[in-house]
Design a protein around this motif. Structure first.
Motif, PDB file in Angstrom:
ATOM      1  N   LYS A  10       0.824  -1.208   0.000  1.00 59.38           N
ATOM      2  CA  LYS A  10       0.000   0.000   0.000  1.00 59.38           C
ATOM      3  C   LYS A  10       0.860   1.261   0.000  1.00 59.38           C
ATOM      4  CE  LYS A  10      -4.131  -1.800   2.238  1.00 59.38           C
ATOM      5  NZ  LYS A  10      -5.014  -1.702   3.418  1.00 59.38           N
ATOM      6  N   VAL A  11       1.904   1.262   0.815  1.00 58.95           N
ATOM      7  CA  VAL A  11       2.803   2.417   0.865  1.00 58.95           C
ATOM      8  C   VAL A  11       3.507   2.586  -0.475  1.00 58.95           C
ATOM      9  CG1 VAL A  11       4.911   3.313   1.929  1.00 58.95           C
ATOM     10  CG2 VAL A  11       3.113   2.348   3.354  1.00 58.95           C
ATOM     11  N   GLY A  12       3.921   1.495  -1.068  1.00 59.34           N
ATOM     12  CA  GLY A  12       4.586   1.551  -2.374  1.00 59.34           C
ATOM     13  C   GLY A  12       3.670   2.107  -3.456  1.00 59.34           C
ATOM     14  N   ILE A  13       2.421   1.668  -3.459  1.00 62.29           N
ATOM     15  CA  ILE A  13       1.461   2.168  -4.448  1.00 62.29           C
ATOM     16  C   ILE A  13       1.189   3.647  -4.229  1.00 62.29           C
ATOM     17  CG2 ILE A  13      -0.958   2.027  -5.171  1.00 62.29           C
ATOM     18  CD1 ILE A  13      -0.735  -1.023  -4.765  1.00 62.29           C
ATOM     19  N   ALA A  14       1.036   4.049  -2.984  1.00 63.21           N
ATOM     20  CA  ALA A  14       0.807   5.470  -2.688  1.00 63.21           C
ATOM     21  C   ALA A  14       2.009   6.307  -3.108  1.00 63.21           C
ATOM     22  CB  ALA A  14       0.519   5.656  -1.202  1.00 63.21           C
ATOM     23  N   LEU A  15       3.202   5.823  -2.845  1.00 63.67           N
ATOM     24  CA  LEU A  15       4.414   6.545  -3.230  1.00 63.67           C
ATOM     25  C   LEU A  15       4.524   6.667  -4.747  1.00 63.67           C
ATOM     26  CD1 LEU A  15       7.012   7.874  -2.209  1.00 63.67           C
ATOM     27  CD2 LEU A  15       8.102   5.637  -2.336  1.00 63.67           C
ATOM     28  N   LEU A  16       4.235   5.600  -5.450  1.00 59.73           N
ATOM     29  CA  LEU A  16       4.260   5.648  -6.914  1.00 59.73           C
ATOM     30  C   LEU A  16       3.209   6.611  -7.469  1.00 59.73           C
ATOM     31  CD1 LEU A  16       4.852   1.905  -7.855  1.00 59.73           C
ATOM     32  CD2 LEU A  16       6.439   3.819  -8.119  1.00 59.73           C
ATOM     33  N   ALA A  17       2.039   6.661  -6.840  1.00 59.09           N
ATOM     34  CA  ALA A  17       0.993   7.584  -7.283  1.00 59.09           C
ATOM     35  C   ALA A  17       1.424   9.032  -7.089  1.00 59.09           C
ATOM     36  CB  ALA A  17      -0.307   7.305  -6.532  1.00 59.09           C
ATOM     37  N   VAL A  18       2.033   9.333  -5.943  1.00 60.93           N
ATOM     38  CA  VAL A  18       2.502  10.705  -5.689  1.00 60.93           C
ATOM     39  C   VAL A  18       3.591  11.085  -6.682  1.00 60.93           C
ATOM     40  CG1 VAL A  18       3.742  12.151  -4.030  1.00 60.93           C
ATOM     41  CG2 VAL A  18       1.824  10.762  -3.268  1.00 60.93           C
ATOM     42  N   ILE A  19       4.501  10.167  -6.947  1.00 62.05           N
ATOM     43  CA  ILE A  19       5.574  10.443  -7.906  1.00 62.05           C
ATOM     44  C   ILE A  19       5.000  10.660  -9.301  1.00 62.05           C
ATOM     45  CG2 ILE A  19       7.565   9.412  -9.087  1.00 62.05           C
ATOM     46  CD1 ILE A  19       8.296   8.130  -6.382  1.00 62.05           C
ATOM     47  N   ALA A  20       4.047   9.823  -9.709  1.00 57.64           N
ATOM     48  CA  ALA A  20       3.453   9.958 -11.039  1.00 57.64           C
ATOM     49  C   ALA A  20       2.704  11.279 -11.183  1.00 57.64           C
ATOM     50  CB  ALA A  20       2.511   8.785 -11.315  1.00 57.64           C
ATOM     51  N   ILE A  21       1.950  11.665 -10.168  1.00 55.36           N
ATOM     52  CA  ILE A  21       1.209  12.923 -10.219  1.00 55.36           C
ATOM     53  C   ILE A  21       2.177  14.103 -10.231  1.00 55.36           C
ATOM     54  CG2 ILE A  21      -0.349  14.417  -8.912  1.00 55.36           C
ATOM     55  CD1 ILE A  21      -1.797  11.839  -8.016  1.00 55.36           C
ATOM     56  N   SER A  22       3.233  14.027  -9.450  1.00 56.99           N
ATOM     57  CA  SER A  22       4.212  15.118  -9.395  1.00 56.99           C
ATOM     58  C   SER A  22       4.947  15.277 -10.717  1.00 56.99           C
ATOM     59  CB  SER A  22       5.209  14.873  -8.272  1.00 56.99           C
ATOM     60  OG  SER A  22       4.561  14.826  -7.034  1.00 56.99           O
ATOM     61  N   VAL A  23       5.369  14.176 -11.308  1.00 52.62           N
ATOM     62  CA  VAL A  23       6.049  14.242 -12.602  1.00 52.62           C
ATOM     63  C   VAL A  23       5.087  14.749 -13.670  1.00 52.62           C
ATOM     64  CG1 VAL A  23       7.119  12.830 -14.403  1.00 52.62           C
ATOM     65  CG2 VAL A  23       7.779  12.510 -12.028  1.00 52.62           C
ATOM     66  N   GLY A  24       3.840  14.303 -13.615  1.00 49.85           N
ATOM     67  CA  GLY A  24       2.835  14.792 -14.552  1.00 49.85           C
ATOM     68  C   GLY A  24       2.597  16.288 -14.410  1.00 49.85           C
ATOM     69  N   ALA A  25       2.541  16.779 -13.169  1.00 52.84           N
ATOM     70  CA  ALA A  25       2.361  18.214 -12.938  1.00 52.84           C
ATOM     71  C   ALA A  25       3.549  18.998 -13.461  1.00 52.84           C
ATOM     72  CB  ALA A  25       2.155  18.485 -11.446  1.00 52.84           C
ATOM     73  N   TYR A  26       4.751  18.477 -13.285  1.00 50.30           N
ATOM     74  CA  TYR A  26       5.945  19.145 -13.794  1.00 50.30           C
ATOM     75  C   TYR A  26       5.897  19.268 -15.308  1.00 50.30           C
ATOM     76  CZ  TYR A  26      10.720  19.883 -15.287  1.00 50.30           C
ATOM     77  OH  TYR A  26      11.829  20.362 -15.918  1.00 50.30           O
ATOM     78  N   PHE A  27       5.577  18.172 -15.990  1.00 49.75           N
ATOM     79  CA  PHE A  27       5.525  18.214 -17.446  1.00 49.75           C
ATOM     80  C   PHE A  27       4.372  19.079 -17.945  1.00 49.75           C
ATOM     81  CE2 PHE A  27       8.127  14.266 -17.217  1.00 49.75           C
ATOM     82  CZ  PHE A  27       9.219  14.763 -17.921  1.00 49.75           C
ATOM     83  N   LEU A  28       3.258  19.099 -17.230  1.00 43.76           N
ATOM     84  CA  LEU A  28       2.142  19.958 -17.607  1.00 43.76           C
ATOM     85  C   LEU A  28       2.529  21.427 -17.500  1.00 43.76           C
ATOM     86  CD1 LEU A  28      -0.885  20.286 -18.344  1.00 43.76           C
ATOM     87  CD2 LEU A  28      -1.329  20.327 -15.892  1.00 43.76           C
ATOM     88  N   LEU A  29       3.156  21.797 -16.398  1.00 40.71           N
ATOM     89  CA  LEU A  29       3.598  23.183 -16.235  1.00 40.71           C
ATOM     90  C   LEU A  29       4.672  23.545 -17.256  1.00 40.71           C
ATOM     91  CD1 LEU A  29       3.673  23.495 -12.347  1.00 40.71           C
ATOM     92  CD2 LEU A  29       2.041  24.539 -13.922  1.00 40.71           C
ATOM     93  N   SER A  30       5.553  22.611 -17.581  1.00 35.58           N
ATOM     94  CA  SER A  30       6.565  22.872 -18.608  1.00 35.58           C
ATOM     95  C   SER A  30       5.925  23.050 -19.978  1.00 35.58           C
ATOM     96  CB  SER A  30       7.581  21.732 -18.657  1.00 35.58           C
ATOM     97  OG  SER A  30       8.321  21.681 -17.476  1.00 35.58           O
ATOM     98  N   ALA A  31       4.918  22.232 -20.278  1.00 43.43           N
ATOM     99  CA  ALA A  31       4.229  22.352 -21.565  1.00 43.43           C
ATOM    100  C   ALA A  31       3.474  23.671 -21.678  1.00 43.43           C
ATOM    101  CB  ALA A  31       3.274  21.178 -21.758  1.00 43.43           C
ATOM    102  N   LEU A  32       2.978  24.175 -20.555  1.00 44.94           N
ATOM    103  CA  LEU A  32       2.283  25.458 -20.545  1.00 44.94           C
ATOM    104  C   LEU A  32       3.250  26.634 -20.544  1.00 44.94           C
ATOM    105  CD1 LEU A  32      -0.571  24.673 -18.014  1.00 44.94           C
ATOM    106  CD2 LEU A  32      -0.761  24.881 -20.492  1.00 44.94           C
ATOM    107  N   GLY A  33       4.526  26.347 -20.422  1.00 48.37           N
ATOM    108  CA  GLY A  33       5.529  27.402 -20.452  1.00 48.37           C
ATOM    109  C   GLY A  33       5.816  28.021 -19.109  1.00 48.37           C
TER     110      GLY A  33
END
Length: 111
Positions: A10-33
């Protein structure tokens, strides 16, 4: 001492979800400039009358998703002062953003 593999999973899945959302937010903000403070400031200022709401929502989103990055909250404090000046209204905006992101992070941690 035995290892509870169910909790580890459960901790591993939660950690992977946070990492995936964070990386996605980074790329989204980068794509928006939005890659630096000046660009973020201009994006917030372009929203006009909604700038304060947009600022608080961005503060909650970024602080929650990138909570493991040092200085994220301090960046938004500096950005808030740069956008809205050093006055009591900025303090209320920053306080509400920090409070709401803390409540959200606590809720995520509990569930």
């Amino acid at each position: 001492m035995t290892i509870n593999w169910k909790k580890v999973g459960k901790v591993g899945i939660a950690l992977l979800a946070v990492i995936a959302i964070s990386v996605g937010a980074y790329f989204l903000l980068s794509a928006l400039g939005v890659t630096d403070v000046d660009t973020l400031r201009s994006v917030i200022e372009r929203t006009g009358a909604w700038s304060r709401l947009v600022f608080v929502l961005l503060q909650i989103l970024v602080t929650t998703l990138l909570s493991f990055v040092p200085g994220t909250s301090m960046l938004f404090i500096t950005l808030g002062v740069a956008c809205f000046g050093a006055n009591w209204q900025t303090f209320v905006l920053l306080f509400s953003g920090v409070f709401l992101s803390s409540v959200l992070m606590d809720a995520i941690g509990r569930f």
